[in-house]
Write an enzyme that holds these catalytic residues in place. Structure first.
Site, mmCIF file in Angstrom:
data_model
loop_
_atom_site.group_PDB
_atom_site.id
_atom_site.type_symbol
_atom_site.label_atom_id
_atom_site.label_comp_id
_atom_site.label_asym_id
_atom_site.label_seq_id
_atom_site.Cartn_x
_atom_site.Cartn_y
_atom_site.Cartn_z
ATOM 1 N N PHE A 82 6.620 8.383 5.578
ATOM 2 C CA PHE A 82 5.930 9.407 4.482
ATOM 3 C C PHE A 82 6.814 8.753 2.928
ATOM 4 C CE2 PHE A 82 6.424 12.218 8.093
ATOM 5 C CZ PHE A 82 5.130 12.728 8.058
ATOM 6 N N ASP A 83 5.568 8.726 2.061
ATOM 7 C CA ASP A 83 6.084 8.581 0.571
ATOM 8 C C ASP A 83 6.727 10.094 0.134
ATOM 9 O OD1 ASP A 83 6.370 8.049 -2.018
ATOM 10 O OD2 ASP A 83 4.525 8.823 -2.552
ATOM 11 N N GLY A 84 7.300 10.323 -1.088
ATOM 12 C CA GLY A 84 7.822 11.468 -1.281
ATOM 13 C C GLY A 84 7.076 12.643 -2.235
ATOM 14 N N ASP B 256 0.397 8.339 -1.760
ATOM 15 C CA ASP B 256 -0.503 8.913 -2.776
ATOM 16 C C ASP B 256 -0.791 7.832 -3.568
ATOM 17 O OD1 ASP B 256 0.915 10.182 -5.815
ATOM 18 O OD2 ASP B 256 2.007 8.982 -4.225
#
Length: 300
Positions: free
Chosen positions: A166-168, A281
């Site tokens: 996951f990106d943050g 994103d």
């Protein structure tokens, strides 16, 4: 196929174009219409479709189910995969046959002609929706369902254990710091993070899915877990890492490894991790992941 209880299962909906490579067929649909597309699918109903971007993710999820049941045959908290498609039931035979050909543990197929098929997600307790259509993904996010857009690519990678990265900001966390960065620049964002260090960040669009995944991961010891999760963020660990780690701790979210890249390209570390799926994103980061053969899903 073992039937799962949707009240207890972690339900993941995957569109046919995310699970299988249907790009040629989709092009036919756009150029020659629905009837020609349907004829093509019926004529080739016994010819398996090639795997798509989400295919190895689904395979890895299936492996996790096997390991959970091996540990506890009575456990009902399993992954449940639903295939959602805008195909007509007649042309959907090829999709079902393809899933059976590859031995995928899928029994739920929803063939709907409605323009917005995402209206069915909440009623079926879907916790994650993967699609190759941006409009579908945006509609699902607006309905409060964790969702991401997958881009078709040739995928080869490890099948086990399940690895999810996951990106943050704007993925696992809210985009509050991103907004400060856009308005006040990097120094303003660093100052904001220092002032808010002990205040947990808001939930991002994929927090709910990550929490469910973490709950399933807790069934196993860290050494024996068939699930591994990663945080791969552009944040600087020195200036902006503390709040992220404190937020994860406050949520009670299990993350196996965290990488604070300080703006460096994510591709090299993703190539090392080899996740079955990476959520971000930023399209630049998605492209970087694709360049190293990592299945990627964009959270718009």
């Amino acid at each position: 196929v073992l039937q799962k209880d949707p009240k207890e299962a972690l339900v993941i909906a995957v569109t046919a174009r995310a699970l299988f490579d249907l790009e040629e067929e989709h092009k036919l649909y756009l150029e020659k219409g629905k009837e020609e597309y349907a004829r093509h699918q019926q004529a080739n109903q016994d010819k398996p479709l090639p795997p798509g971007t989400a295919f190895i993710f689904v395979q890895a999820v299936q492996y996790v189910n096997m390991m959970i049941l091996k540990s506890n045959p009575a456990d009902k908290e399993l992954f449940d995969i639903v295939v959602l498609s805008n195909n007509s039931p007649e042309s959907g035979v090829r999709i079902i046959n393809s899933a059976k050909y590859y031995g995928l543990e899928i029994s739920k197929f929803y063939f709907v002609s409605d323009e917005d098929s995402t209206q069915y997600l909440k009623s079926h307790r879907v916790k994650l929706f993967l699609s190759a259509d941006k409009t579908d993904v945006c509609n699902a996010l607006q309905r409060g369902v964790s969702a991401a857009l997958v881009f078709q690519q040739d995928i080869q990678g490890p099948r086990i254990p399940l690895r999810v990265a996951f990106d943050g900001d704007a993925v696992l966390f809210s985009d509050e710091t991103d907004q400060v960065f856009r308005e006040q620049g990097l120094e303003g964002a660093k100052q904001y993070e220092r002032e808010m260090e002990d205040v947990p960040m808001g939930a991002g669009p994929l927090k709910a899915f990550a929490m469910h995944l973490g709950k399933m991961r807790q069934k196993f010891s860290q050494e024996d877990s068939p699930i591994r999760t990663y945080l791969v963020t552009a944040r600087s660990g020195r200036d902006m890492g503390t709040r992220a780690l404190k937020t994860i701790r406050e949520w009670g979210l299990d993350i196996d490894e965290a990488f604070f890249m300080d703006g460096a390209p994510k591709g090299p570390i993703l190539a090392q991790i080899q996740p079955h799926i990476f959520f971000d994103d930023g399209l630049q980061n998605i492209q970087g992941a694709q360049n190293v053969g990592v299945p990627s899903a964009w959270v718009p």
